[in-house]
Design a protein around this motif. Sequence first.
Motif, PDB file in Angstrom:
ATOM      1  N   VAL A 134      -2.507   5.924  -1.841  1.00  0.00           N
ATOM      2  CA  VAL A 134      -2.966   6.849  -0.810  1.00  0.00           C
ATOM      3  C   VAL A 134      -2.109   8.116  -0.872  1.00  0.00           C
ATOM      4  O   VAL A 134      -0.879   8.042  -0.835  1.00  0.00           O
ATOM      5  CB  VAL A 134      -2.860   6.216   0.591  1.00  0.00           C
ATOM      6  N   TYR A 135      -2.761   9.264  -0.963  1.00  0.00           N
ATOM      7  CA  TYR A 135      -2.061  10.550  -1.044  1.00  0.00           C
ATOM      8  C   TYR A 135      -2.168  11.288   0.295  1.00  0.00           C
ATOM      9  O   TYR A 135      -3.180  11.196   0.989  1.00  0.00           O
ATOM     10  CB  TYR A 135      -2.655  11.408  -2.157  1.00  0.00           C
ATOM     11  N   LEU A 189       0.868  -1.169   0.000  1.00  0.00           N
ATOM     12  CA  LEU A 189       0.000   0.000   0.000  1.00  0.00           C
ATOM     13  C   LEU A 189       0.907   1.221   0.000  1.00  0.00           C
ATOM     14  O   LEU A 189       1.654   1.460   0.951  1.00  0.00           O
ATOM     15  CB  LEU A 189      -0.908   0.008   1.230  1.00  0.00           C
ATOM     16  N   THR A 190       0.861   1.996  -1.066  1.00  0.00           N
ATOM     17  CA  THR A 190       1.838   3.059  -1.282  1.00  0.00           C
ATOM     18  C   THR A 190       1.273   4.417  -0.905  1.00  0.00           C
ATOM     19  O   THR A 190       0.186   4.798  -1.348  1.00  0.00           O
ATOM     20  CB  THR A 190       2.292   3.062  -2.754  1.00  0.00           C
ATOM     21  N   ASP A 237      -1.232  14.573   8.206  1.00  0.00           N
ATOM     22  CA  ASP A 237      -2.141  13.833   7.338  1.00  0.00           C
ATOM     23  C   ASP A 237      -1.634  12.409   7.113  1.00  0.00           C
ATOM     24  O   ASP A 237      -2.404  11.437   7.152  1.00  0.00           O
ATOM     25  CB  ASP A 237      -2.276  14.574   6.004  1.00  0.00           C
ATOM     26  N   LEU A 238      -0.338  12.273   6.903  1.00  0.00           N
ATOM     27  CA  LEU A 238       0.238  10.944   6.702  1.00  0.00           C
ATOM     28  C   LEU A 238       0.026  10.070   7.929  1.00  0.00           C
ATOM     29  O   LEU A 238      -0.372   8.900   7.812  1.00  0.00           O
ATOM     30  CB  LEU A 238       1.731  11.064   6.393  1.00  0.00           C
ATOM     31  N   MET A 239       0.287  10.603   9.124  1.00  0.00           N
ATOM     32  CA  MET A 239       0.147   9.800  10.336  1.00  0.00           C
ATOM     33  C   MET A 239      -1.297   9.351  10.537  1.00  0.00           C
ATOM     34  O   MET A 239      -1.548   8.213  10.962  1.00  0.00           O
ATOM     35  CB  MET A 239       0.622  10.592  11.555  1.00  0.00           C
ATOM     36  N   ALA A 240      -2.235  10.226  10.234  1.00  0.00           N
ATOM     37  CA  ALA A 240      -3.649   9.851  10.387  1.00  0.00           C
ATOM     38  C   ALA A 240      -4.015   8.719   9.430  1.00  0.00           C
ATOM     39  O   ALA A 240      -4.725   7.771   9.804  1.00  0.00           O
ATOM     40  CB  ALA A 240      -4.540  11.070  10.136  1.00  0.00           C
ATOM     41  N   ARG A 241      -3.520   8.786   8.214  1.00  0.00           N
ATOM     42  CA  ARG A 241      -3.839   7.750   7.238  1.00  0.00           C
ATOM     43  C   ARG A 241      -3.113   6.435   7.570  1.00  0.00           C
ATOM     44  O   ARG A 241      -3.668   5.353   7.381  1.00  0.00           O
ATOM     45  CB  ARG A 241      -3.484   8.237   5.835  1.00  0.00           C
ATOM     46  N   LEU A 242      -1.891   6.529   8.051  1.00  0.00           N
ATOM     47  CA  LEU A 242      -1.187   5.320   8.468  1.00  0.00           C
ATOM     48  C   LEU A 242      -1.928   4.623   9.601  1.00  0.00           C
ATOM     49  O   LEU A 242      -2.081   3.386   9.596  1.00  0.00           O
ATOM     50  CB  LEU A 242       0.232   5.671   8.913  1.00  0.00           C
ATOM     51  N   HIS A 281      -5.105  -0.327  11.121  1.00  0.00           N
ATOM     52  CA  HIS A 281      -6.224  -1.020  11.760  1.00  0.00           C
ATOM     53  C   HIS A 281      -7.336  -1.381  10.775  1.00  0.00           C
ATOM     54  O   HIS A 281      -8.427  -1.776  11.184  1.00  0.00           O
ATOM     55  CB  HIS A 281      -6.778  -0.161  12.892  1.00  0.00           C
ATOM     56  N   ASN A 282      -7.078  -1.216   9.503  1.00  0.00           N
ATOM     57  CA  ASN A 282      -8.043  -1.582   8.462  1.00  0.00           C
ATOM     58  C   ASN A 282      -7.294  -2.382   7.404  1.00  0.00           C
ATOM     59  O   ASN A 282      -7.072  -1.908   6.285  1.00  0.00           O
ATOM     60  CB  ASN A 282      -8.680  -0.325   7.869  1.00  0.00           C
TER      61      ASN A 282
END
Length: 339
Positions: A275-276, A256-257, A282-287, A292-293
Amino acid sequence: MRVVHVGNFSLRRYGAVYYAVERKLSNGFIRNGDFVYDFSDRDTARMESLLRSKRFGRKHLNRVLLQTVDNVQPHLLLLGHTELFDEATLDEARRLSPGLRIAQWNVDPIWGEAIDRHMRQRLPHVDAFFCTTAGNWMDPWRGLGARVHYLPNPVDPSVETLRNDEQDDLPLDLVYCGHDYKDGSRQAFLQGLKARSEQQGIAFRHCGCLGAPSVFGQRYPDTLAQSRMGLNYSRSNEMPYYSSDRIGQLTGNGLLTFSQETPGLRELFSDEEMVYFTDLDDLMARLAYFKHNDDGARTIAQRGRLRAHASYNSQRIARFIGEITFGQPLGEAYEWAEA
């Protein structure tokens, strides 16, 4: 057709970078039925110098390239990242192999006076130039004689062989293999990513930056094989469509890039395939979300892998280079052709 492909094939590194763009492009031409003679310019320059010096071997390098052209009689002379040849050598190559076409490719950022000066000298002597940057960044070079086109970073089925999106129980959440170039803002971003990953329980491994050693050879894909997610963090995120070749190495192997927002990049990989992010927060929130998904992470990673291999495979890119360089009608609708 016969192709002489000139590039840094790193013979003296004995396979340490076997996954480099040079080899992927040669693979693509070969799969298309072409004969490819790989010519490693830097290694040859050193070999032709008594002092094993690129600088002192340059004159001999120009001579042996012409000898190679005379022997192989190629239809296409394909140049990678090479500044060691005189433009007069390219003109003489055309005389030695009648009907020869010459193309050059570049997968590095194109900023700076040095590369601009080099391109202004080189482009009047080649038929086509391909670069992993698009848009108005290329405008100063248009009209210098060569056809100027965008080129995506290639993925090769014999190199990007992992399918991390299908694997269970991977020990790492995130991996980044790349340099920080001792750049203050870049180091600060990576230091922040490392610290906050530790705080949030994200298993993060970095190589080649923040004092950690780089990994080469098979150790590089073996490192990628351990992670669900990968960071594509390039030196520039302002140049349209630009990314380092890391984008193909990550997506092509089913990680997952995560890529920083870059103009035009969504036209190559949609939000359903990559994922942008805009900044570190923003990166930490998406990571954290995708840690967990896992099902969602696998789904996007699989779509990214399928897109990379279907659209940006080395065989297709080699065909595009040939069609543009020889002025042929495009054989198919390449997604990047108008970039």
